[in-house]
Design a protein around this motif. Structure first.
Motif, PDB file in Angstrom:
ATOM      1  N   ALA A 234       2.377  13.206  -5.725  1.00 24.85           N
ATOM      2  CA  ALA A 234       3.287  11.810  -5.718  1.00 24.85           C
ATOM      3  C   ALA A 234       4.048  11.485  -4.572  1.00 24.85           C
ATOM      4  N   SER A 235       3.984  10.026  -4.336  1.00 29.89           N
ATOM      5  CA  SER A 235       4.843   9.379  -3.298  1.00 29.89           C
ATOM      6  C   SER A 235       6.149   9.696  -3.331  1.00 29.89           C
ATOM      7  N   GLN A 236       6.827  10.153  -2.103  1.00 32.14           N
ATOM      8  CA  GLN A 236       8.179  10.295  -1.812  1.00 32.14           C
ATOM      9  C   GLN A 236       9.081   9.184  -1.228  1.00 32.14           C
ATOM     10  N   ARG A 237       8.517   7.890  -1.327  1.00 31.37           N
ATOM     11  CA  ARG A 237       8.978   6.917  -0.750  1.00 31.37           C
ATOM     12  C   ARG A 237      10.421   6.390  -1.409  1.00 31.37           C
ATOM     13  N   ASN A 238      11.451   7.020  -1.591  1.00 31.23           N
ATOM     14  CA  ASN A 238      12.316   6.889  -2.461  1.00 31.23           C
ATOM     15  C   ASN A 238      13.313   5.578  -1.747  1.00 31.23           C
ATOM     16  N   ALA A 239      13.450   5.649  -0.370  1.00 25.13           N
ATOM     17  CA  ALA A 239      13.954   4.499   0.158  1.00 25.13           C
ATOM     18  C   ALA A 239      13.731   2.898   0.075  1.00 25.13           C
ATOM     19  N   ALA A 240      12.317   2.984  -0.301  1.00 25.03           N
ATOM     20  CA  ALA A 240      11.541   1.691  -0.478  1.00 25.03           C
ATOM     21  C   ALA A 240      10.606   1.850  -1.499  1.00 25.03           C
ATOM     22  N   PRO A 241      10.629   1.942  -2.617  1.00 29.72           N
ATOM     23  CA  PRO A 241       9.781   2.078  -3.688  1.00 29.72           C
ATOM     24  C   PRO A 241       8.895   1.033  -4.059  1.00 29.72           C
ATOM     25  N   GLU A 242       9.303  -0.267  -3.580  1.00 32.72           N
ATOM     26  CA  GLU A 242       8.252  -1.440  -3.840  1.00 32.72           C
ATOM     27  C   GLU A 242       7.068  -1.253  -2.637  1.00 32.72           C
ATOM     28  N   LYS A 243       7.359  -0.426  -1.801  1.00 31.11           N
ATOM     29  CA  LYS A 243       6.204  -0.167  -0.590  1.00 31.11           C
ATOM     30  C   LYS A 243       5.638   1.221  -0.717  1.00 31.11           C
ATOM     31  N   PHE A 248      -5.477   2.709   0.250  1.00 26.69           N
ATOM     32  CA  PHE A 248      -6.251   2.639   1.513  1.00 26.69           C
ATOM     33  C   PHE A 248      -5.451   2.291   2.797  1.00 26.69           C
ATOM     34  N   ASP A 249      -4.152   2.328   2.837  1.00 33.31           N
ATOM     35  CA  ASP A 249      -3.234   2.037   3.898  1.00 33.31           C
ATOM     36  C   ASP A 249      -3.481   3.425   4.586  1.00 33.31           C
ATOM     37  N   SER A 250      -3.018   3.206   6.025  1.00 34.47           N
ATOM     38  CA  SER A 250      -2.945   4.348   6.814  1.00 34.47           C
ATOM     39  C   SER A 250      -1.654   5.134   6.464  1.00 34.47           C
ATOM     40  N   ASP A 251      -0.835   4.437   5.810  1.00 35.60           N
ATOM     41  CA  ASP A 251       0.635   5.170   5.737  1.00 35.60           C
ATOM     42  C   ASP A 251       0.909   5.601   4.185  1.00 35.60           C
ATOM     43  N   LEU A 387      -1.335  -5.188  -2.314  1.00 35.38           N
ATOM     44  CA  LEU A 387       0.140  -5.063  -1.676  1.00 35.38           C
ATOM     45  C   LEU A 387       0.135  -4.006  -0.861  1.00 35.38           C
ATOM     46  N   ASN A 388       0.833  -4.198   0.126  1.00 37.21           N
ATOM     47  CA  ASN A 388       1.429  -3.139   1.100  1.00 37.21           C
ATOM     48  C   ASN A 388       0.134  -2.551   1.927  1.00 37.21           C
ATOM     49  N   PHE A 389      -0.933  -3.125   1.768  1.00 34.03           N
ATOM     50  CA  PHE A 389      -1.945  -2.823   2.957  1.00 34.03           C
ATOM     51  C   PHE A 389      -1.603  -3.464   4.181  1.00 34.03           C
ATOM     52  N   GLU A 390      -1.169  -2.609   5.202  1.00 34.64           N
ATOM     53  CA  GLU A 390      -0.515  -2.967   6.472  1.00 34.64           C
ATOM     54  C   GLU A 390      -1.198  -2.530   7.801  1.00 34.64           C
ATOM     55  N   ASN A 399     -13.453  -3.085   2.963  1.00 33.92           N
ATOM     56  CA  ASN A 399     -12.808  -4.339   3.285  1.00 33.92           C
ATOM     57  C   ASN A 399     -11.644  -4.802   2.301  1.00 33.92           C
ATOM     58  N   VAL A 400     -10.558  -4.400   2.452  1.00 32.69           N
ATOM     59  CA  VAL A 400      -9.539  -4.702   1.814  1.00 32.69           C
ATOM     60  C   VAL A 400      -8.943  -6.291   1.757  1.00 32.69           C
ATOM     61  N   VAL A 401      -8.909  -6.933   0.470  1.00 32.77           N
ATOM     62  CA  VAL A 401      -8.234  -8.207   0.569  1.00 32.77           C
ATOM     63  C   VAL A 401      -6.821  -7.852   0.907  1.00 32.77           C
ATOM     64  N   ALA A 402      -6.403  -8.366   1.848  1.00 35.92           N
ATOM     65  CA  ALA A 402      -4.952  -8.454   2.419  1.00 35.92           C
ATOM     66  C   ALA A 402      -4.341  -9.435   3.231  1.00 35.92           C
ATOM     67  N   ASP A 403      -3.265  -9.741   3.187  1.00 36.87           N
ATOM     68  CA  ASP A 403      -2.434 -10.819   3.870  1.00 36.87           C
ATOM     69  C   ASP A 403      -2.843 -12.267   3.161  1.00 36.87           C
ATOM     70  N   GLN A 404      -3.893 -12.716   2.699  1.00 45.46           N
ATOM     71  CA  GLN A 404      -4.092 -13.886   2.150  1.00 45.46           C
ATOM     72  C   GLN A 404      -5.089 -13.428   1.008  1.00 45.46           C
ATOM     73  N   PRO A 405      -4.769 -14.275  -0.274  1.00 44.49           N
ATOM     74  CA  PRO A 405      -5.873 -14.007  -1.302  1.00 44.49           C
ATOM     75  C   PRO A 405      -7.368 -14.393  -0.969  1.00 44.49           C
ATOM     76  N   LEU A 406      -8.522 -13.862  -1.498  1.00 47.47           N
ATOM     77  CA  LEU A 406      -9.554 -14.345  -1.240  1.00 47.47           C
ATOM     78  C   LEU A 406     -10.022 -15.807  -2.292  1.00 47.47           C
ATOM     79  N   ILE A 407     -10.254 -16.696  -1.566  1.00 47.64           N
ATOM     80  CA  ILE A 407     -10.597 -18.036  -2.364  1.00 47.64           C
ATOM     81  C   ILE A 407     -12.162 -18.199  -2.281  1.00 47.64           C
TER      82      ILE A 407
END
Length: 434
Positions: A234-243, A248-251, A387-390, A399-407
């Motif tokens: 499980a993720s331990q990111r208690n300080a910023a749960p929405e993140k 597929f993100d490096s972090d 979300l959260n792919f930074e 090829n992650v759809v990130a930053d902008q939606p794919l139209i």
């Protein structure tokens, strides 16, 4: 490694076309299709500190929790709530929304030709429900299993077990909608709800029903399940749960656990046309596979490769005809790398989105809720971002759809799920005009 997929040769004239005409959802990012879609468009996460019970002393304090659900608004008669756990209420509510969305009114389909298949798992009892039984079985303040049979049974609600069996969502939905056709439950972890949808479509194709209500429900946010799930990377990111959920993100640092349900009305194209029901998506094919998992042999992605190839073969598509892939997106270090390798090997540079980034891992309900995003993407000609792919991770070559939606992507997609126990499933869907 090359993968060869063999599919049975069936004359197309012998297969009845299956379409989806109704959607319903109860999720951490919204109850109902509109609320769900608006959250995807606005990039609003449903992951937040857990409010249902104290999390003091636990390593993780957050999850994809549904905080605005009241079963009394969705379930009749209300006395049924006495034998429905929270998860069952989610499922019944989602199914009710889906049938209303499809205008599947009583008698619109012969009840004996209407069935239900739902994905679920054994549901956890809240500790407070069995506290008195536990105390009655104690001797000198220590639990004594020998006393349980006689002492505890006097303290437990006689129909208690019916609130937590995995077949009960399908049973309650069948009763609520007078669905007297095939009724079944799929319990294969995170693969459950896509398996349920695929089997529901196959039931219709085989001529055993004209319409089916299918979907899945799960919760890893009951107190007992939440404590247990924290042992599962499980993720331990208690300080910023929405993140915290960042497929597929490096972090990424681990999975996020949540709860939710989604349901669909599937029927023959002929049935939909006869009822003048708008077609939301077309079922084009599905594939399932398994690979062994042991402590010394983690998942390698073999089953994922096979189901991706199998779904394409069933749909008679080439990978270049796809508009996007809806990925499982566990947000774990090893799981995402394994999944990404399998996707790249079979589908190349196809755009990939992971709706799980908005609400986490919903167990058996996850695949159904995620599939909803693909159907809505067809309707709105827009694939939501992950979300959260930074920061791209070289170990996740997708090829992650990130930053902008794919139209403007083709209205053809594959949705993928896999379970930690080795099952994998993929479903190919197309938009209403494809």
């Amino acid at each position: 490694m090359a993968f060869e997929v063999r599919t049975p040769r069936i004359a197309m004239s012998s297969i009845r076309e299956v379409v989806i005409t109704g959607l319903g959802v109860v999720s951490p990012i919204g109850i109902g299709v509109d609320a769900f879609w608006n959250s995807l468009l606005s990039g609003r996460s449903g992951v937040k500190p857990v409010a249902a019970f104290p999390t003091n002393g636990l390593p993780v304090h957050f999850g994809g929790e549904i905080t605005d659900f009241d079963g009394k608004q969705y379930i009749t008669p209300r006395k049924s709530l006495k034998v429905m756990s929270r998860e069952i209420q989610f499922a019944v509510a989602a199914a009710g929304m889906a049938t209303r969305h499809a205008a599947l009114t009583p008698g619109a389909v012969d009840p004996e030709r209407l069935g239900v298949i739902f994905g679920a798992e054994l549901m956890h009892t809240p500790p407070e429900e069995i506290e008195s039984a536990y105390r009655a079985s104690a001797m000198d303040r220590r639990f004594d299993i020998r006393r349980w049979g006689e002492a505890a049974m006097r303290e437990i609600f006689p129909l208690w077990m019916l609130k937590y069996l995995p077949n009960m969502p399908a049973c309650h939905i069948g009763i609520a909608h007078d669905a007297r056709g095939p009724n079944n439950s799929i319990t294969l972890g995170e693969a459950s709800s896509l398996m349920a949808l695929a089997e529901a479509a196959h039931v219709i194709e085989r001529g055993q029903a004209d319409a089916m209500i299918a979907g899945g429900v799960g919760s890893w946010l009951s107190a007992t399940a939440f404590v247990r799930s924290q042992q599962l990377d499980a993720s331990q990111r208690n300080a910023a749960p929405e993140k915290a959920c960042r497929p597929f993100d490096s972090d990424r640092d681990g999975r996020v656990h949540g709860e939710g349900a989604a349901a669909f009305v599937l029927e023959t194209a002929a049935s939909a046309a006869a009822r003048h029901a708008p077609v939301l998506a077309r079922f084009m094919g599905a594939s399932s596979a398994f690979e062994p998992v042991t402590p010394s042999r983690p998942l390698r992605g073999d089953a994922i490769r096979r189901v991706l190839c199998g779904a394409l073969a069933a749909a008679r598509w080439d990978s270049k005809e796809l508009g996007h892939l809806n990925a499982h997106g566990a947000s774990t270090r090893s799981g995402d790398a394994m999944e990404a390798d399998a996707i790249r090997a079979t589908l190349g540079d196809l755009p990939v989105t992971a709706p799980s980034s908005y609400f986490g891992n919903l167990g058996p309900g996850g695949g159904a809720v995620e599939l909803l995003a693909t159907i809505l993407a067809f309707q709105h000609d827009l694939v939501p971002t992950t979300l959260n792919f930074e920061r791209p991770d070289p170990s996740c070559p997708v090829n992650v759809v990130a930053d902008q939606p794919l139209i403007g992507a083709a209205a053809r997609a594959v949705t993928l799920n896999y379970a930690r126990t080795g099952q994998a499933v993929a479903i190919a869907l197309a938009g209403s005009s494809h």
